[in-house]
Motif scaffolding. Structure first.
Motif, short mmCIF file in Angstrom:
data_model
loop_
_atom_site.label_atom_id
_atom_site.label_comp_id
_atom_site.label_asym_id
_atom_site.label_seq_id
_atom_site.Cartn_x
_atom_site.Cartn_y
_atom_site.Cartn_z
N GLY A 153 -61.66 -20.34 -30.34
CA GLY A 153 -61.48 -18.71 -30.41
C GLY A 153 -61.96 -17.98 -30.16
N HIS A 154 -63.17 -18.60 -29.39
CA HIS A 154 -64.17 -17.47 -28.96
C HIS A 154 -64.40 -17.70 -27.34
CE1 HIS A 154 -64.83 -16.08 -32.87
NE2 HIS A 154 -64.75 -17.35 -33.28
N VAL A 155 -63.69 -18.33 -26.63
CA VAL A 155 -63.92 -18.86 -25.51
C VAL A 155 -64.02 -17.59 -24.28
CG1 VAL A 155 -63.17 -20.19 -23.50
CG2 VAL A 155 -62.88 -21.15 -25.83
N ASP A 156 -63.03 -16.79 -24.49
CA ASP A 156 -62.99 -15.77 -23.50
C ASP A 156 -64.24 -14.75 -23.71
OD1 ASP A 156 -60.42 -16.64 -22.44
OD2 ASP A 156 -59.42 -15.46 -23.57
N GLU A 157 -64.40 -14.52 -24.85
CA GLU A 157 -65.47 -13.64 -25.07
C GLU A 157 -66.89 -14.23 -24.61
OE1 GLU A 157 -69.01 -12.72 -27.23
OE2 GLU A 157 -67.82 -14.32 -28.19
N ASP A 210 -67.32 -16.88 -22.27
CA ASP A 210 -67.19 -16.77 -20.91
C ASP A 210 -67.55 -15.50 -20.24
OD1 ASP A 210 -66.52 -19.31 -21.47
OD2 ASP A 210 -64.57 -19.06 -20.33
N ALA A 211 -67.05 -14.27 -20.86
CA ALA A 211 -67.44 -13.10 -20.40
C ALA A 211 -68.84 -12.58 -20.19
CB ALA A 211 -66.65 -11.84 -21.02
N ARG A 212 -69.46 -12.82 -21.40
CA ARG A 212 -70.95 -12.72 -21.56
C ARG A 212 -71.75 -13.57 -20.79
NH1 ARG A 212 -73.55 -14.05 -25.91
NH2 ARG A 212 -72.01 -15.38 -27.17
N PHE A 213 -71.14 -14.81 -20.58
CA PHE A 213 -72.08 -15.74 -19.80
C PHE A 213 -72.19 -14.95 -18.44
CE2 PHE A 213 -72.75 -18.96 -17.07
CZ PHE A 213 -73.95 -19.67 -17.44
N LEU A 214 -71.02 -14.85 -17.78
CA LEU A 214 -71.01 -14.47 -16.65
C LEU A 214 -71.81 -12.90 -16.40
CD1 LEU A 214 -67.18 -14.86 -15.62
CD2 LEU A 214 -69.15 -15.98 -14.49
N ALA A 215 -71.64 -11.99 -17.33
CA ALA A 215 -72.72 -10.85 -17.22
C ALA A 215 -73.96 -11.34 -17.33
CB ALA A 215 -72.33 -9.87 -18.49
N ASP A 246 -77.66 -22.37 -28.36
CA ASP A 246 -77.47 -23.27 -27.40
C ASP A 246 -76.29 -23.37 -26.55
OD1 ASP A 246 -80.09 -23.80 -27.68
OD2 ASP A 246 -79.74 -25.72 -28.70
N LEU A 247 -75.37 -22.23 -26.48
CA LEU A 247 -73.99 -22.18 -25.91
C LEU A 247 -74.11 -22.38 -24.12
CD1 LEU A 247 -72.55 -19.33 -27.68
CD2 LEU A 247 -71.95 -21.55 -27.96
N GLY A 248 -75.51 -22.17 -23.63
CA GLY A 248 -75.66 -22.61 -22.27
C GLY A 248 -75.30 -23.91 -22.00
N TYR A 249 -75.52 -24.76 -23.05
CA TYR A 249 -75.25 -26.28 -22.87
C TYR A 249 -73.71 -26.49 -22.74
CZ TYR A 249 -79.85 -27.98 -24.40
OH TYR A 249 -81.18 -28.40 -24.80
N TRP A 250 -72.96 -25.74 -23.31
CA TRP A 250 -71.66 -25.93 -23.48
C TRP A 250 -70.92 -25.17 -22.02
CZ3 TRP A 250 -67.72 -22.12 -24.63
CH2 TRP A 250 -66.54 -22.65 -24.87
N VAL A 251 -71.35 -24.22 -21.81
CA VAL A 251 -70.99 -23.48 -20.66
C VAL A 251 -71.38 -23.91 -19.52
CG1 VAL A 251 -70.79 -21.32 -19.46
CG2 VAL A 251 -70.71 -21.03 -21.98
N GLY A 252 -72.51 -24.52 -19.27
CA GLY A 252 -73.13 -25.27 -18.24
C GLY A 252 -72.27 -26.43 -18.25
N TYR A 253 -71.98 -27.14 -18.95
CA TYR A 253 -71.20 -28.33 -18.86
C TYR A 253 -69.70 -28.13 -18.41
CZ TYR A 253 -67.58 -31.55 -20.61
OH TYR A 253 -66.31 -32.33 -20.60
N GLY A 313 -67.80 -23.26 -6.27
CA GLY A 313 -67.04 -24.52 -5.82
C GLY A 313 -66.41 -24.88 -7.01
N SER A 314 -66.89 -24.59 -8.07
CA SER A 314 -66.03 -25.26 -9.34
C SER A 314 -64.76 -24.44 -9.72
CB SER A 314 -66.99 -24.95 -10.69
OG SER A 314 -67.13 -23.78 -11.11
N GLY A 315 -64.61 -23.16 -9.39
CA GLY A 315 -63.49 -22.38 -9.86
C GLY A 315 -63.65 -22.04 -11.09
N TRP A 316 -64.56 -22.18 -11.87
CA TRP A 316 -64.66 -21.97 -13.17
C TRP A 316 -64.71 -20.31 -13.44
CZ3 TRP A 316 -68.15 -19.05 -16.19
CH2 TRP A 316 -67.77 -19.06 -17.34
#
Length: 209
Positions: free
Chosen positions: A127-131, A133-138, A161-168, A200-203
């Motif tokens: 329920g919070h994926v888009d938010e 992801d946007a914060r991570f890219l920033a 520790d959300l970097g573990y999840w986004v990095g994965y 290269g990931s297209g993520w």
């Protein structure tokens, strides 16, 4: 301690899988110890180090202690296979780089044990994926890791520790797109250029990253 023989048996299969996935893989010993109450798992010159006092109480990970230790050790073997230069504490780092270091270890854990170590983040982020992801890219180029890594487990409403999840998820996308899986895994483990891996990931280019 009573589950360790079961964990050892599971690891033998995981190690054989790792050897197939990465011919460069090495297999130093795992030491189970009571540490400084600050780390469930890390690596050192002797190999993998598991802090039993932390791992035993980390019920937000896999509820079963045998599963928890198995997937945690598998994650740490991801770090064992990474380029040793990534451990240089004096090397400049960014949210993206450090998240890929941890995320690649999570990918290795999944590939050899069937599951990432920080499995709770898969449900805590729903329920919070888009938010996120946007914060991570920033923040990807920021040298301030405190909002993404090593900031505690948090809560289901405010996970840490959300970097573990986004990095994965970035590492998984890069691996899945690659035709040569061995080469892709080695590229992730060496992590020469985090931005190239992100591109290269297209993520981040489609719905929910």
């Amino acid at each position: 301690m009573t589950v360790l023989p079961q964990v050892s048996g599971k690891l033998q299969t995981a190690f054989r899988t790792l050897a197939r996935l990465d011919p460069q893989a090495t297999f130093p010993p795992v030491t189970i110890l009571v540490g400084g109450n600050n780390s469930g798992g890390t690596t050192g010159k002797s190999g993998v180090l598991i802090g039993l006092e932390v791992a035993c109480r980390a019920s937000w990970l896999q509820p079963d202690p045998s599963d928890r230790l198995f997937h945690l050790i598998a994650h740490e073997y991801g770090h064992i296979e990474q380029d040793p230069a990534l451990d240089d504490e004096n090397a400049p780092t960014t949210v993206l780089r450090q998240s890929l270091i941890e995320g690649t270890a999570e990918l290795v854990a999944e590939l050899i044990s069937g599951q990432v170590s920080n499995v709770h983040l898969q449900s805590w982020t729903q329920g919070h994926v888009d938010e996120i992801d946007a914060r991570f890219l920033a923040d990807a180029d920021s040298s301030d890791l405190s909002g993404w890594l090593y900031n505690g487990v948090g809560t289901p409403d405010q996970p840490g520790d959300l970097g573990y999840w986004v990095g994965y998820r970035i590492a998984r996308a890069f691996y899945d797109k690659a035709g040569d899986k061995r080469a892709a895994l080695r590229t992730l483990l060496d992590l020469k250029n985090p931005k190239d891996i992100l591109a290269g990931s297209g993520w981040g280019t489609g719905p929910h990253g």
